[in-house]
Scaffold this active site. Structure first.
Site, short mmCIF file in Angstrom:
data_model
loop_
_atom_site.label_atom_id
_atom_site.label_comp_id
_atom_site.label_asym_id
_atom_site.label_seq_id
_atom_site.Cartn_x
_atom_site.Cartn_y
_atom_site.Cartn_z
N GLY A 165 -0.62 17.71 9.66
CA GLY A 165 0.78 17.80 8.88
C GLY A 165 0.71 19.03 8.03
O GLY A 165 1.22 18.99 6.91
N SER A 210 -4.27 10.43 -6.18
CA SER A 210 -2.81 9.88 -6.01
C SER A 210 -2.56 8.60 -6.04
O SER A 210 -1.87 8.08 -6.49
CB SER A 210 -2.16 10.84 -5.13
N SER A 250 7.90 2.37 3.99
CA SER A 250 6.65 1.22 4.17
C SER A 250 5.63 1.73 3.55
O SER A 250 4.58 1.04 3.51
CB SER A 250 6.42 1.46 5.78
N LYS A 290 3.50 6.62 -7.54
CA LYS A 290 4.79 6.56 -7.23
C LYS A 290 5.66 5.72 -8.26
O LYS A 290 6.93 5.92 -8.29
CB LYS A 290 4.96 6.00 -5.84
N ASP A 326 2.79 21.51 7.75
CA ASP A 326 4.23 22.00 7.25
C ASP A 326 4.39 22.74 6.13
O ASP A 326 5.08 23.75 6.19
CB ASP A 326 5.23 20.84 7.58
N GLU A 367 -2.75 19.46 1.81
CA GLU A 367 -2.05 18.55 2.83
C GLU A 367 -3.02 18.21 3.94
O GLU A 367 -3.91 19.00 4.29
CB GLU A 367 -0.64 18.97 3.27
#
Lengths: 333, 333
Positions: free
Chosen positions: B210, B310, B78, B50, B212, B206
C-alpha cells in the site's frame, strides 16, 4: 538478610540495573475489583529480575574478596541466571564460567555467550554423563573459581529484594504483594522488604506440578520435588534453599499453587490486555491474584495490590501451545 | 493545523489519555549504532494512539457545537478508531453509532461494544449489500449525527500530534523521527510537532503493498491503492486525505515502504528483545529504521532517533504466521 542489605544492593545497582516500569491496567483493576500495580521485570537487563541478584553478589565479591574475584566465578544454569551472571561478570570485569547442558536451546547458549566478557566461557556438558553439580564443583576447584548459585545466597537474595523496594517507591503502601516462587530468591528478598516497609499480605505463587514450597510452608519442613513438569520453566527448582526456606517461613503470609492452564490463561491476559511479553514463570503472580479474586473476591476488593512480573524470556514459537492450554482451562473452569 | 492546536489537544487529554512510556533497548542501540527512543502507544487506552485523536475531536465538538454533540457522533471502522470513538464518546457522555462489517472479528465487535457508553450502538452491515460510507451517511443523516472520520480531520490530527509532543518532552532533541503511515493522521500530527520543536528528519513508513503515500509524496499528486494486501491492517487505507496530504508534503522529509516480511522480522525483534506486544502496523516505524540502518548505516550512526510504536492490538493466534513470514524474509535477505 535484612532490609539494610537490600538498600545497599539498591545503591550498588543504581544506574546499572534498569528501574523497570510499574504498569497498571483498567481492565485488570475492573476484573479484580482493586488497584493493581505490576512491577515488570520483563524489562530488566537480560529480560528478568535475575540480573539484580547476580550483579549484587558479584559486586560484593569484588569488594570483600578481591583475590577471589580475580580468579573468577562459576555457575550452572540453563535459564535466566546464566545470562545474568554472564552480563554482570562482564560489566564488573570478572571472568565467568557458565556450565550449561549441551541440549539447552541454541538461542540461550548464544545469548549467554553474547553477554560474556573477556575470559568468559560457556562449558557444555552431556546430561547422561555427568551432573551439573559434579562438573561445576570440579571446574570451580580446578580454576579456583567461586560458585554463585541462582538463589540460595544472601547477596543474591538482597539483590532480588530491590524489585519490591522500587515497587513500593512507585506504588506506595500495598495491601497485597504477589510474588512467584521457584527457589525462593525473589520471594525471600521481596518479603523482607514488605515486612520492613509496611503491612502487605505477601503471597508466594508456584506451579502446581512443583508445589514443594507450598508443602514446605505448610509442614514447616523442607520438602522437595523431582524434575516437575510445568510450562513455568523458571520454577522447576527441586526445593527452597537453606537461606530462602527460613526467610519464606518468617516473612511470607501465604503460599499457593496454580495449574499450567490457569497460568497460560493469565499469560494470555497479560499479552492481550496489557501488551506485555512475559514468560510463563513471569505470569505466576498474576495467575495467583486472579485465582484469589475469583475465589475470595471480597478479600481483594478495593485493595491496593502489587504483582511482580518476573521475566519475559519466552520461546515465541511456543506461544500457540500456551494459548491452547489457557483456553482449555478456561473452557473447563 | 498548527503546533498550538497540538498543545491545546495535549491539555484536553491530560489525565485522560495515558502518558505512554518511552522505551529504550541496548540491543537496538547496538544494532543501529545510535540512540533509539521508542514511544509505545501500544500502552495507550484501547491499545493504540487512535484514542488521542478521537477524544480530542469529540471534546472539541462538545465545546464548539454542543447541540451537534447532543445528537451524537457516528463512525465507520473495523479497527482501532472504532474502539477509540467508542471509549471517547462514553467518557464524554456523547452517544455514538459505530458501523462495522458483520464479518469483523467477534472480539473486535465485543471490545467496541464494551467501550460504548449509554445510548451507544454498534450497527453491523453486510459488505455485499451496502458500503460503509453509504450506510454511514444514511444513518448519520437520519440520526442527525456528526461523522468523525479516522484520520482526515484537523482535530483528529492535532490529537495524534500529542504523541510526538510527549516523545520530545522525554527524549529531548531528536535527529530522526520514524512514524508509520496509513491515512497519515499520526504522521501529519507528529510532523507538525517535529517541525515546530526542532530539526528532526521525519520519515513516514508504509507497507510496500500500500505504497500510495510514497507515490503521492514523490509525484506531489494524490495517488491511491485499492484494498492492499498486507499484514499491516492499520495501514490498508486507500490514500492520504484532503487534510493529511498537504501536511505530509509540507512537513515530512522522506517516505519509504517496507515489505511484510521485513515488517514481521522487526515485529519479532520487538517481542524478543524489547518484550513489547505490538501489532504489525505498530512495527512499521521500527522496520523503517532497521532498513535505514542496514542500507545507510552511517546516516544514523551516533544519532538520536525517535520511533513511534503505534499500537498493540494484534490477533495473538496469528503470531506464528508472522514469525514465519519474518524468518522467510531474513533467510532471503
Amino acid at each position: 538478610v535484612t532490609v539494610d542489605d537490600v538498600h545497599a544492593a539498591a545503591a550498588r545497582l543504581r544506574g546499572i540495573a534498569n528501574q523497570t516500569p510499574v504498569m497498571t491496567s483498567r481492565t485488570l483493576d475492573g476484573r479484580v475489583g482493586g488497584q493493581v500495580f505490576c512491577k515488570c521485570e520483563s524489562f530488566q537487563r537480560v529480560g528478568a529480575f535475575k540480573f539484580r541478584g547476580a550483579y549484587n553478589a558479584l559486586a560484593l565479591l569484588r569488594e570483600r574478596e578481591p583475590h577471589a574475584a580475580e580468579r573468577g566465578v562459576l555457575t550452572y544454569s540453563s535459564g535466566n541466571h546464566a545470562q545474568a551472571i554472564a552480563l554482570a561478570s562482564s560489566l564488573l570485569g570478572i571472568r565467568a564460567t557458565i556450565v550449561m547442558p549441551d541440549d539447552a536451546p541454541r538461542t540461550k547458549i548464544a545469548a549467554t555467550r553474547g553477554y560474556l566478557g573477556k575470559g568468559g566461557e560457556v562449558v557444555l556438558y552431556n546430561r547422561a554423563e555427568i551432573t551439573r553439580e559434579e562438573l561445576g564443583a570440579r571446574l570451580a576447584q580446578e580454576r579456583g573459581m567461586t560458585i554463585v548459585p541462582p538463589y540460595d545466597h544472601p547477596d543474591v537474595i538482597a539483590g532480588q529484594g530491590t524489585v519490591a523496594l522500587e515497587l513500593f517507591e512507585v506504588a506506595g503502601q500495598l495491601d497485597w504483594l504477589f510474588v512467584c516462587c521457584g527457589g525462593g530468591g525473589l520471594l525471600s528478598g521481596c518479603s523482607i522488604v514488605a515486612r520492613a516497609l509496611g503491612e502487605s499480605r505477601v503471597v508466594g505463587v508456584e506451579p502446581e506440578a512443583g508445589d514443594d514450597a507450598c508443602r514446605s510452608f505448610e509442614t514447616r519442613e523442607l520438602q522437595s520435588v523431582r524434575d516437575p513438569q510445568t510450562v513455568a520453566d523458571g520454577a522447576r527448582t527441586p526445593s527452597l534453599g537453606r537461606w530462602t526456606f527460613p526467610l519464606v517461613l518468617a516473612n511470607v503470609d501465604e503460599m499457593m499453587s496454580v495449574s499450567d492452564g490457569e497460568l497460560c490463561s493469565a499469560m494470555h491476559f497479560a499479552y492481550e490486555r496489557m501488551k506485555l511479553v512475559i514468560e510463563p514463570t513471569g505470569a505466576l503472580a498474576l495467575a495467583g491474584l486472579l485465582r484469589v479474586a475469583r475465589e475470595r473476591g471480597v478479600a481483594v476488593h478495593a485493595q491496593r495490590i502489587g504483582v511482580i512480573v518476573s521475566g519475559g524470556n519466552v520461546d515465541l514459537d511456543r506461544l500457540a501451545d500456551f494459548w491452547a492450554l489457557g483456553r482449555e482451562w478456561e473452557a473447563s473452569a
